[in-house]
Structures are given as structure tokens and as C-alpha cells.
Design a protein around this motif. Structure first.
Motif, mmCIF file in Angstrom:
data_model
loop_
_atom_site.group_PDB
_atom_site.id
_atom_site.type_symbol
_atom_site.label_atom_id
_atom_site.label_comp_id
_atom_site.label_asym_id
_atom_site.label_seq_id
_atom_site.Cartn_x
_atom_site.Cartn_y
_atom_site.Cartn_z
ATOM 1 N N LEU A 1 -9.415 -2.769 -1.923
ATOM 2 C CA LEU A 1 -10.041 -1.639 -1.222
ATOM 3 C C LEU A 1 -8.981 -0.579 -0.900
ATOM 4 O O LEU A 1 -9.188 0.620 -1.101
ATOM 5 N N ALA A 2 -7.825 -1.049 -0.411
ATOM 6 C CA ALA A 2 -6.754 -0.116 -0.048
ATOM 7 C C ALA A 2 -6.269 0.667 -1.271
ATOM 8 O O ALA A 2 -5.956 1.854 -1.174
ATOM 9 N N LEU B 1 -3.801 4.346 6.143
ATOM 10 C CA LEU B 1 -4.117 3.746 4.843
ATOM 11 C C LEU B 1 -3.846 2.246 4.897
ATOM 12 O O LEU B 1 -2.959 1.788 5.633
ATOM 13 N N GLY B 2 -4.550 1.479 4.079
ATOM 14 C CA GLY B 2 -4.305 0.033 3.978
ATOM 15 C C GLY B 2 -4.703 -0.676 5.258
ATOM 16 O O GLY B 2 -5.659 -0.278 5.941
ATOM 17 N N ASN B 3 -3.948 -1.707 5.599
ATOM 18 C CA ASN B 3 -4.305 -2.507 6.768
ATOM 19 C C ASN B 3 -4.276 -1.712 8.068
ATOM 20 O O ASN B 3 -4.921 -2.104 9.032
ATOM 21 N N ALA B 4 -3.530 -0.629 8.115
ATOM 22 C CA ALA B 4 -3.527 0.202 9.328
ATOM 23 C C ALA B 4 -4.927 0.809 9.537
ATOM 24 O O ALA B 4 -5.345 1.051 10.661
ATOM 25 N N ALA B 5 -5.659 1.024 8.429
ATOM 26 C CA ALA B 5 -7.007 1.607 8.525
ATOM 27 C C ALA B 5 -8.071 0.525 8.618
ATOM 28 O O ALA B 5 -9.069 0.674 9.311
ATOM 29 N N LEU C 1 2.689 16.060 5.808
ATOM 30 C CA LEU C 1 1.663 15.013 5.884
ATOM 31 C C LEU C 1 2.349 13.671 6.102
ATOM 32 O O LEU C 1 3.290 13.321 5.376
ATOM 33 N N VAL C 2 1.887 12.932 7.111
ATOM 34 C CA VAL C 2 2.400 11.583 7.372
ATOM 35 C C VAL C 2 1.299 10.585 7.035
ATOM 36 O O VAL C 2 0.161 10.743 7.478
ATOM 37 N N VAL C 3 1.647 9.581 6.220
ATOM 38 C CA VAL C 3 0.679 8.521 5.904
ATOM 39 C C VAL C 3 1.146 7.251 6.594
ATOM 40 O O VAL C 3 2.264 6.782 6.372
ATOM 41 N N VAL D 1 0.827 -1.211 0.000
ATOM 42 C CA VAL D 1 0.000 0.000 0.000
ATOM 43 C C VAL D 1 0.866 1.268 0.000
ATOM 44 O O VAL D 1 0.669 2.176 -0.816
ATOM 45 N N GLY D 2 1.862 1.313 0.903
ATOM 46 C CA GLY D 2 2.736 2.498 0.964
ATOM 47 C C GLY D 2 3.471 2.704 -0.360
ATOM 48 O O GLY D 2 3.545 3.827 -0.883
#
Ligand code: FAD
Length: 413
Positions: free
Chosen positions: A318-319, A301-305, A170-172, A15-16
Motif C-alpha cells: 500500500l505504501a 507516507l508509509g507507516n507514519a500514515a 517539501l518534507v516527507v 518507504v523513504g
């Protein structure tokens, strides 16, 4: 590492790395400085790709293809992709079955199966080759802490024995489902255990897989069999076998022969005879959703969300739609000379994502629960549903469009 970045992505997983890839074409013209910080060592540039029998795979929906085409990595990715030409959904021991065919839907494939390592390799090589000057790949290095401050975040990074500090507008956080940072930042999330494990392995069958992906619902839980790249003369498929917590240790510890026999009994002979099994991995299955997915200067974002049941193969897809929407939000902020961490813009992004997350999670969660229910009235209802689906072109097209992710937002970068 530079002292400041516009965008800092924590996690160079699928994702990143996809977010950095999505922004790469505009990074130079917008003067956007991007860092990707990844804890695991990456393969060295130019290292040849070694396909392995045991490589784990992901089913990409057809809609994901346009993302990779727009970002310029499709051609390389396609070197190791297996098209899904047919999807076969059935309920073991019951009469219901539904079949979807790419040809009937007017597409070259309903989706594609890719080895996770290959996808990661293609994205990282692309960032290394084309991202010079715009994207800093910092690895292996771990983000240890994040502190909110005026204009963004202070980020503390550890690499080897050294500690560094930098700032980002901005940090993702694309740091996966077990995000430590999510906990230290006090980001609330809901979590529901399915009290199941996914047993993941590659298996060989004694005949060509013919591009068929099977979704099979059994008394112990759903199973998926994905057509994969052959290894030598062997026809290989990716197996995801959902098992109750009480059975996982026993099935993991079966001899290969006993495992193949139990798999055959559970799955049946629709795909042929199972003749080999590779290394077995297992994952506890939980539905996790972060209740707060944006803050000023911060996005998850991704699995963190969100991490969902893998049976419908929707998590990464979805991610990736989240990646597309976030890239568009960042682009709009740059063009409107708004701070990248602007809360209002990030909240609008979050609102849009929530609708898609809600729909996708409801689909995979409800399907999983419906097909795990052994009640005879539920069984009859779902079998009638599968039969109806099989004979109704309109319903099939609707399901196929959703499985293919054809409502993907277009990346307009
Ligand atoms: C069995 C199974 C099968 C699946 N099949 C499918 C499928 O067919 N289709 C589909 O769409 N989805 C599928 N999924 C879901 C998909 O695998 C996930 O959605 C996807 O892997 C999420 O990627 P990610 O980059 O968010 O997280 P991860 O892959 O976990 O990556 C996170 C990265 O962050 C790094 N990291 C963590 N903390 C830090 C830190 N502090 N500093 C620096 N780096 C850090 C980690 O090293 C890691 O590389 C499946 C999942 C499972 C479990």
C-alpha cells in the motif's frame, strides 16, 4: 548537508528509500535536490550482503515488480527473491480452502518474498551509486524538530553531538509507525488495538516449499507461511503467527522443541514437518491511520500514515502505491512550476490515497476479523465462501488481481 533542499525525506526505511529511488531518474533533469535523513547507521558501501537465517521478510505483490523495474533495481533485487507461485488459504478444522495459481492467472508469480535487509540494501546502494549530486544520504542523523515557515519547513537535525539546520520546500515524513514527529506536530491519528501480537520467525520444513504461500486461519488467530530462500540445504519459510495478548509470552518462551510441536499442532502438516525455528520476534498489532496526511509543505507516507494488520501482507505494498502517486505529484508540480509544498496538489494526492487506503485497510481488517470469529454460523459462511472461491475462476481472478496489486498505478517517471 546543504542549507536548502527541494525535498527532504525523514527516514531511509523501505518507504523513504523507495521515494528517493522513484525520483532519482528525473532529479537531475528537473534540478531537484533531495535529502534522505536516516537515524540508523547504514551498511558501508561495498560491504558484502550476508544472508542470515533470521532475516525478516516481506511479501511483495506482483504489481510492485513494475515499480522496481521502472526504477532500475529489479535485476539486482531478483538475486535474492523467492517467487510465490501458489497461494493456499484455509480455515483450520473446517472444510473450506481456496487455492490461487500463478499459471492460471497468466503471470510468472503471484508475488515475491524478499528479505527486508536485502531490499533496504539494494535501494540504498542504488541511491549511493546513482544518486551522487542529486540525493544526499545523511546518516546516522535524526530529525529533531520541524517548523513551518514561508516556503516550506525549517528542519533541525542532530548527528553525533552536532546540531544542524536546513530548509526544505517539501518534507516527507517516512519515519515509521512510532513517529515522534507526528506527535510533536500534533497530527491526529486513530488507533485500534487488535489485542493480538504477531510472532515472527523463520522456520525450516522437511520438504521443498514449492513456492506455496499459506494463509491459515486458526482458532487463536490467522497464520501466514511464506516461501523463502533456502539456507544451505534447509528449506526456509517466513512465519507470521498471530496470537492473543494472553498467549504471547508463553509461546515466546517455549523451548524450540515445544515451539515446533505447538506450531505443528496449530498449523497442521500441509507444508510438511517443521524441523527448526530461528529467533522469535513479536509486534503488538494495531490499526493506525493518520487523520491528517498532508499539510502545506508536509506529507506523511508509509507507516507514519498507516500501519495495518500484517496478515494480508499489504502494508508496504500500500505504501509503495503511495510512493508512486507522490512521485507523480512532485513531478507534475516541477513541470508546472508549482511549489512542491502546494497544499491543493498535496490534498489531491491525499484524496486519491485515502480511497486506496480505505479499500486495503477494509480488506485486511475485515478478513482478519471474519476469520478470527469462532461463531459457528460465521465459520460455515466463510468455509462456503472459500469453497465457492476455489471453484469460481472469475472470483479467483478478482482476488488474485487484488492480492497481486495489479491495480498498481504505473510509475510514469
Ligand atoms: C510482522 C510484520 C510483517 C509484515 N509483512 C509485510 C508483508 O509481507 N508485505 C507488506 O507489504 N507489508 C508487510 N508489513 C508492513 C511493512 O513492514 C511496513 O509497511 C513497512 O516496514 C513500513 O516501512 P516504513 O519505511 O514506513 O517504516 P519503517 O520501516 O519503520 O522505517 C522508518 C525509518 O525512519 C527512521 N526514523 C524514524 N524517526 C526518524 C527521525 N526523527 N529522523 C531520521 N530517521 C528517523 C527509522 O530509523 C526507520 O529506518 C509487515 C509488518 C509487520 C509488523
Amino acid at each position: 548537508m546543504a542549507p536548502t533542499y527541494d525535498l527532504l525525506i525523514i527516514g531511509g526505511g523501505m518507504v523513504g528509500a523507495s521515494l528517493a529511488t522513484a525520483l532519482l531518474p528525473v532529479a537531475d533533469s528537473l534540478g531537484l535536490s533531495i535529502a534522505v535523513i536516516e537515524a540508523q547507521a547504514m551498511p558501508s558501501p561495498g560491504e558484502p550482503y550476508q544472508p542470515s537465517y533470521d532475516a525478516r521478510t516481506t511479501a511483495l505483490s506482483f504489481g510492485a515488480r513494475s515499480f522496481y523495474e521502472r526504477t532500475g533495481v529489479w535485476q539486482r533485487l531478483a538475486e535474492h527473491l523467492t517467487p510465490i507461485e501458489h497461494i493456499h488459504v484455509s480455515d483450520k478444522g473446517h472444510f473450506g480452502a481456496a487455492r490461487l495459481h500463478a499459471k492460471e492467472e497468466g503471470v510468472p508469480a503471484l508475488g515475491y518474498v524478499v528479505e527486508n535487509h536485502w531490499l533496504g540494501r539494494v535501494l540504498l546502494d542504488h541511491l549511493r551509486d546513482k544518486g551522487q549530486g542529486a540525493v544526499d544520504l545523511i546518516c546516522p542523523a535524526e530529525v529533531m524538530s520541524l517548523t513551518h515557515q514561508a516556503g516550506g519547513y525549517k528542519v533541525e537535525v542532530q548527528s553525533g553531538g552536532d546540531r544542524y539546520e536546513c530548509q526544505a520546500q517539501l518534507v516527507v515524513m517516512a519515519d515509521g509507525g512510532r513517529s515522534e514527529l507526528r506527535n510533536t506536530l500534533g497530527i491526529p491519528y486513530s488507533q485500534e488495538s487488535y489485542q493480538q501480537y504477531a510472532l515472527v520467525s523463520n522456520v525450516s520444513i522437511d520438504r521443498p516449499h514449492g513456492g506455496v504461500a499459506y494463509e491459515r486461519f486458526t482458532a487463536t488467530g490467522p497464520m501466514a507461511l511464506l516461501p523463502s530462500e533456502p539456507q544451505g540445504y534447509e528449506q526456509r519459510c517466513g512465519l507470521i503467527w498471530t496470537l492473543p495478548e494472553a498467549s504471547i509470552d508463553r509461546v515466546l518462551n517455549l523451548s524450540d522443541r515445544a515451539f515446533l510441536q505447538e506450531l505443528q499442532e496449530t498449523f497442521g502438516y500441509r507444508a510438511g514437518r517443521f524441523i527448526r525455528v530461528g529467533e522469535r520476534y513479536h509486534y503488538p498489532l494495531k490499526l493506525t491511520v493518520a487523520q491528517e496526511q498532508v499539510r502545506t509543505g508536509l506529507v506523511m507516507l508509509g507507516n507514519a500514515a498507516h500501519s495495518l494488520h500484517p496478515i494480508a501482507g499489504q502494508g508496504y505494498n500500500l505504501a509503495l502505491r503511495g510512493v508512486t502517486d507522490l512521485a507523480e505529484t512532485i513531478l507534475a508540480s516541477c513541470r508546472q512550476q508549482r511549489a512542491l509544498g502546494d497544499l491543493e496538489a498535496l490534498q489531491a494526492f491525499e484524496q486519491k490515497r485515502r480511497q486506496d487506503q480505505f479499500r486495503t485497510i477494509a480488506f485486511s481488517d475485515k478478513t482478519m476479523k471474519l476469520f478470527s470469529n469462532s461463531n459457528s454460523i460465521s465459520a460455515l459462511g466463510r468455509d462456503l465462501g472459500l469453497q465457492l472461491l476455489d471453484v469460481s475462476p472469475l472470483l479467483k481472478t478478482l482476488l488474485a488481481r487484488s492480492a497481486m496489486g495489479l491495480d498498481y498505478p504505473a510509475l510514469r517517471i
